[in-house]
Scaffold this motif. Structure first.
Motif, PDB file in Angstrom:
ATOM      1  N   PHE A   1      -9.247  -4.418   5.736  1.00 23.90           N
ATOM      2  CA  PHE A   1      -9.902  -3.854   4.540  1.00 23.90           C
ATOM      3  C   PHE A   1     -10.066  -4.976   3.524  1.00 23.90           C
ATOM      4  CE2 PHE A   1      -7.881  -0.066   6.396  1.00 23.90           C
ATOM      5  CZ  PHE A   1      -8.961   0.802   6.421  1.00 23.90           C
TER       6      PHE A   1
ATOM      7  N   THR B   1      -5.576   2.118   0.602  1.00 27.30           N
ATOM      8  CA  THR B   1      -5.652   0.652   0.585  1.00 27.30           C
ATOM      9  C   THR B   1      -5.623   0.054  -0.816  1.00 27.30           C
ATOM     10  OG1 THR B   1      -8.068   0.593   0.414  1.00 27.30           O
ATOM     11  CG2 THR B   1      -7.126   0.727   2.642  1.00 27.30           C
TER      12      THR B   1
ATOM     13  N   CYS C   1      -8.218  -0.526  -2.288  1.00 30.35           N
ATOM     14  CA  CYS C   1      -9.476  -1.280  -2.386  1.00 30.35           C
ATOM     15  C   CYS C   1     -10.497  -0.525  -3.228  1.00 30.35           C
ATOM     16  CB  CYS C   1     -10.085  -1.503  -0.997  1.00 30.35           C
ATOM     17  SG  CYS C   1      -9.109  -2.576   0.041  1.00 30.35           S
TER      18      CYS C   1
ATOM     19  N   ARG D   1      -1.184   0.176  -0.143  1.00 35.46           N
ATOM     20  CA  ARG D   1      -1.740  -1.182   0.045  1.00 35.46           C
ATOM     21  C   ARG D   1      -1.964  -1.468   1.522  1.00 35.46           C
ATOM     22  NH1 ARG D   1      -2.950  -0.731  -4.204  1.00 35.46           N
ATOM     23  NH2 ARG D   1      -2.381  -1.726  -6.140  1.00 35.46           N
TER      24      ARG D   1
ATOM     25  N   THR E   1      -3.543  -2.805   4.659  1.00 30.70           N
ATOM     26  CA  THR E   1      -4.472  -3.933   4.706  1.00 30.70           C
ATOM     27  C   THR E   1      -5.363  -3.942   5.943  1.00 30.70           C
ATOM     28  OG1 THR E   1      -2.741  -5.249   5.743  1.00 30.70           O
ATOM     29  CG2 THR E   1      -2.991  -5.449   3.347  1.00 30.70           C
TER      30      THR E   1
END
Ligand code: ACM
Ligand code: ZN
Length: 496
Positions: A18, A50, A52, A128, A130
């Protein structure tokens, strides 16, 4: 990590990382609106897992999305995926969710969301996540009818509770919510032409005061639309001829004796039976079902038909006269005549396919009607007669039954047998003794949640989970990929 287990899950080398700015790219020409809906839902999941920043960007067939994207597409979807099948390809460059039809795309999303959820959980749910390991998934369901029956009559669920339930059904790729709306203990559906159905029939005295509630037509439309966008068809059940004390409390003239009665708080097979000898009964049912058809655009209408208390029709002069006039020998023949008359209307005027419980199957099913088996042999008998059928044989899928002997032993009646997780998992909607040439008549199954002993949402979840996970696999997954130990591993990841 996916439940129900996909037909094929093939791990591949490498990982998909990601990146800080993930693009979800719908390029789904079959139904762009559905794809944008999925893109929004998926973006949310990725964002939460994530951390993100996620954007949705329109894509097109033949256009390679930027590296790091998650693409939703119908380009090159093999036709054998059908309406509900899908593929997922996770490569180091991108993730592709591919389906031929909107339901399939939605299920690709549900599987991918579970992969994200499972990997996030395995990494400590830090928000988080990844990367994901590369893999390919190819999946489609074994049965087209995968449902839950919710009894909103014995106990009433607020609308928000049903919305949350729909999300849970959708996550397990269940596609029918069979909504049991009328009972001895309450009539839950607003009918404009008969306001006393809810004015009187939605309320009972539970010993402490007035208990009940109903769903307005506007709320019903909201529920139906919410379910529909998650590829769930709501199948309303308007029960007849029995289990109708609430309707008779509102309109006593529909009973054989016309005597006033009350909405009850007792459970069982009670006196709430419509008179089969009054034309008024059929006018009433036609009017009610006419409104039901306006509210529920789906193709099915469940008419109940189970557990009519015996003897009431035989002691009614009108019912006896009608029975004899049609040359019918006994009450169960009159029930067939009754159900045939109403379902004829449903099929020909309302253009819906009717369903009834299998109680009267020994009298022969009704042309075009789906038989909903709940007692052993009903499903097999219906299929052998050439009728489509749904297998909800109680000992396998009645999720209102206790999960173990200790569970609520104080307040569950003796006839409720124990239904452990393993047994639900082992359920096969095709009855073991059914000859192969009739298998295609078994459309699938519904788990049930009769609510006599389910007063609130906490109790509903206690009964549903984890058994609904097992049920979803029993109706979706191929017997060749099912394995209880493997299921328990996946369950422990998804349940946390
Ligand atoms: C039923 O359980 N009476 C359908
Ligand atoms: Zn009668």
């Amino acid at each position: 990590m996916i439940i129900p287990k996909p037909l094929r899950f093939t791990p591949a080398p490498g990982t998909f990382a990601f990146r800080p700015n993930v693009a979800v790219v719908p390029a789904f020409h079959a139904d762009p609106a559905c794809a944008w809906f999925v893109a929004d839902e998926l973006s949310q999941k990725i964002r939460v897992a994530t951390g993100c920043f996620v954007t949705n960007r329109a894509g097109n067939h033949g256009q390679a999305a930027a590296p790091g994207s998650v693409v939703l597409t119908d380009e090159g979807a093999p036709s054998d995926l059908g309406q509900e099948g899908y593929r997922i390809e996770i490569t180091p460059e991108r993730v592709t969710l591919r389906a031929a039809a909107p339901a399939g795309l939605f299920y690709a999303y549900q599987s991918f969301a579970q992969l994200i959820q499972g990997h996030a959980a395995a990494n400590g749910d830090t928000g988080r996540l990844t990367e994901l390991p590369c893999a390919q998934v190819y999946d489609k369901p074994r049965f087209g009818w995968r449902g839950l029956m919710l009894d909103s009559a014995r106990h009433y669920q607020p609308i928000e509770q049903i919305i949350r339930l729909i999300d849970r059904l959708a996550a397990l790729k269940l596609n029918r919510l069979h909504w049991h709306l009328t009972e001895d203990q309450g009539w839950r559906l607003e009918i404009l032409g008969y306001p006393k159905l809810t004015g009187v029939g939605a309320w009972r005295n539970n010993g402490k005061g007035r208990y009940g509630g109903f769903y307005t037509q506007e709320q019903v439309r909201d529920i139906v639309a919410y379910a529909r966008s998650r590829h769930i068809t709501v199948v309303p059940e308007i029960e007849m001829p029995g289990h109708n004390l609430a309707a008779l409390a509102a309109y006593p003239e529909l009973a054989c004796n016309g005597a006033s009665t009350e909405v009850t708080g007792k459970w069982g097979i009670l006196d709430g039976v419509y008179c089969a000898g009054k034309e008024q009964t059929f006018r009433f049912l036609e009017d009610v079902l006419g409104e039901v058809a306006e509210l529920f655009p789906g193709p099915y209408m469940h008419l109940g038909g189970d557990e009519r208390k015996k003897g009431l029709w035989d002691s009614c002069p009108r019912c006896t006269e009608v029975r004899k006039a049609h040359g019918l020998a006994e009450e169960s023949d009159l029930q067939k005549w009754f159900m045939q008359r109403v379902s004829g209307r449903v099929h020909e005027s309302l253009l819906r396919r009717s369903i009834s419980w299998g109680d009267n199957i020994d009298k022969g099913g009704i042309d075009g009607q789906i038989v909903h088996g709940w007692l052993p042999e009903q499903t097999a008998k219906a299929a052998r007669q050439g009728h489509d059928t749904i297998n909800s044989t109680h000992e396998w899928v009645y999720l209102d039954y206790p999960q173990n002997a200790e569970d609520h032993a104080d307040r569950k009646p003796d006839w409720m047998i124990v239904l452990p997780l393993e047994k639900v998992y082992a359920f096969d909607p095709i009855p073991q003794n059914l000859e192969p040439q009739f298998h295609h008549h078994v459309l699938g199954s519904e788990a049930t949640l009769w609510s006599e002993y389910i007063p609130d949402e906490a109790e509903m979840y206690h009964q549903l989970f984890p058994r609904l996970y097992a049920f979803s696999e029993a109706v979706w997954s191929d017997p060749g990929v099912r394995d209880f130990a493997d299921f328990k591993r996946r369950l422990s990841v998804l349940q946390g």
